[in-house]
Design a protein around this motif. Sequence first.
Motif, PDB file in Angstrom:
ATOM      1  N   PRO A 172      -2.504  10.759  -5.918  1.00 42.12           N
ATOM      2  CA  PRO A 172      -1.102  10.687  -5.365  1.00 42.12           C
ATOM      3  C   PRO A 172      -1.152   9.201  -4.582  1.00 42.12           C
ATOM      4  O   PRO A 172      -2.180   8.867  -3.840  1.00 42.12           O
ATOM      5  N   CYS A 173       0.187   8.764  -4.536  1.00 40.79           N
ATOM      6  CA  CYS A 173       0.457   7.438  -3.861  1.00 40.79           C
ATOM      7  C   CYS A 173       1.587   7.666  -2.752  1.00 40.79           C
ATOM      8  O   CYS A 173       2.718   7.643  -3.306  1.00 40.79           O
ATOM      9  N   PRO A 174       1.138   7.881  -1.517  1.00 43.69           N
ATOM     10  CA  PRO A 174       2.185   8.160  -0.491  1.00 43.69           C
ATOM     11  C   PRO A 174       3.002   6.709  -0.359  1.00 43.69           C
ATOM     12  O   PRO A 174       2.644   5.651  -0.670  1.00 43.69           O
ATOM     13  N   ASP A 175       4.171   7.008   0.066  1.00 41.02           N
ATOM     14  CA  ASP A 175       5.179   5.647   0.270  1.00 41.02           C
ATOM     15  C   ASP A 175       5.191   4.851  -0.777  1.00 41.02           C
ATOM     16  O   ASP A 175       5.343   3.418  -0.720  1.00 41.02           O
ATOM     17  N   TYR A 176       5.438   5.510  -1.854  1.00 44.84           N
ATOM     18  CA  TYR A 176       5.888   4.891  -3.294  1.00 44.84           C
ATOM     19  C   TYR A 176       7.230   4.297  -3.157  1.00 44.84           C
ATOM     20  O   TYR A 176       8.182   5.243  -3.120  1.00 44.84           O
ATOM     21  N   PRO A 177       7.534   3.006  -3.228  1.00 48.90           N
ATOM     22  CA  PRO A 177       8.941   2.755  -3.026  1.00 48.90           C
ATOM     23  C   PRO A 177       9.794   2.726  -4.514  1.00 48.90           C
ATOM     24  O   PRO A 177       9.225   2.255  -5.512  1.00 48.90           O
ATOM     25  N   ILE A 178      10.896   3.125  -4.498  1.00 53.68           N
ATOM     26  CA  ILE A 178      11.722   3.114  -5.675  1.00 53.68           C
ATOM     27  C   ILE A 178      13.161   2.475  -5.190  1.00 53.68           C
ATOM     28  O   ILE A 178      13.844   3.052  -4.234  1.00 53.68           O
ATOM     29  N   LYS A 179      13.775   1.436  -5.726  1.00 52.58           N
ATOM     30  CA  LYS A 179      14.839   0.774  -5.674  1.00 52.58           C
ATOM     31  C   LYS A 179      15.595   0.980  -6.895  1.00 52.58           C
ATOM     32  O   LYS A 179      15.270   0.767  -7.911  1.00 52.58           O
TER      33      LYS A 179
ATOM     34  N   PHE B 285      11.308   6.031  -0.458  1.00 54.83           N
ATOM     35  CA  PHE B 285      10.019   6.151  -0.508  1.00 54.83           C
ATOM     36  C   PHE B 285       9.661   7.598  -0.919  1.00 54.83           C
ATOM     37  O   PHE B 285      10.017   8.597  -0.179  1.00 54.83           O
ATOM     38  N   ILE B 286       8.482   7.985  -1.894  1.00 56.46           N
ATOM     39  CA  ILE B 286       8.133   9.215  -2.233  1.00 56.46           C
ATOM     40  C   ILE B 286       6.736   9.213  -2.267  1.00 56.46           C
ATOM     41  O   ILE B 286       6.222   7.979  -2.067  1.00 56.46           O
TER      42      ILE B 286
END
Length: 90
Positions: A12-19, A64-65
């Motif tokens: 898992p990748c915390p603080d993954y940004p999606i714009k 951020f997911i």
Amino acid sequence: MTQKTPPKIEFPCPDYPIKVLGEAGDVLQSLVIEVMTKHAPGFDPERITIKDSGKGRWQSVTVFITATGIEQLEAIHNDLRANPVTKIVL
């Protein structure tokens, strides 16, 4: 020339940004929240940032997911792109 490979994401990748870029308004914001709630339960809606374009016609919505895998990211992208209010998903 050598061919460069893109960096690997470790899940898992915390603080993954999606714009998400699209037409300004409540529809875009509601869509982003709905899709994130469906595919990334537990995301923090307090961390959503919204920026308006200079003339106010467009908005960027960043969330951020915790990314759990490629399948999750593809599902998010597909659901966001299915709505005509969305122009670009990064």
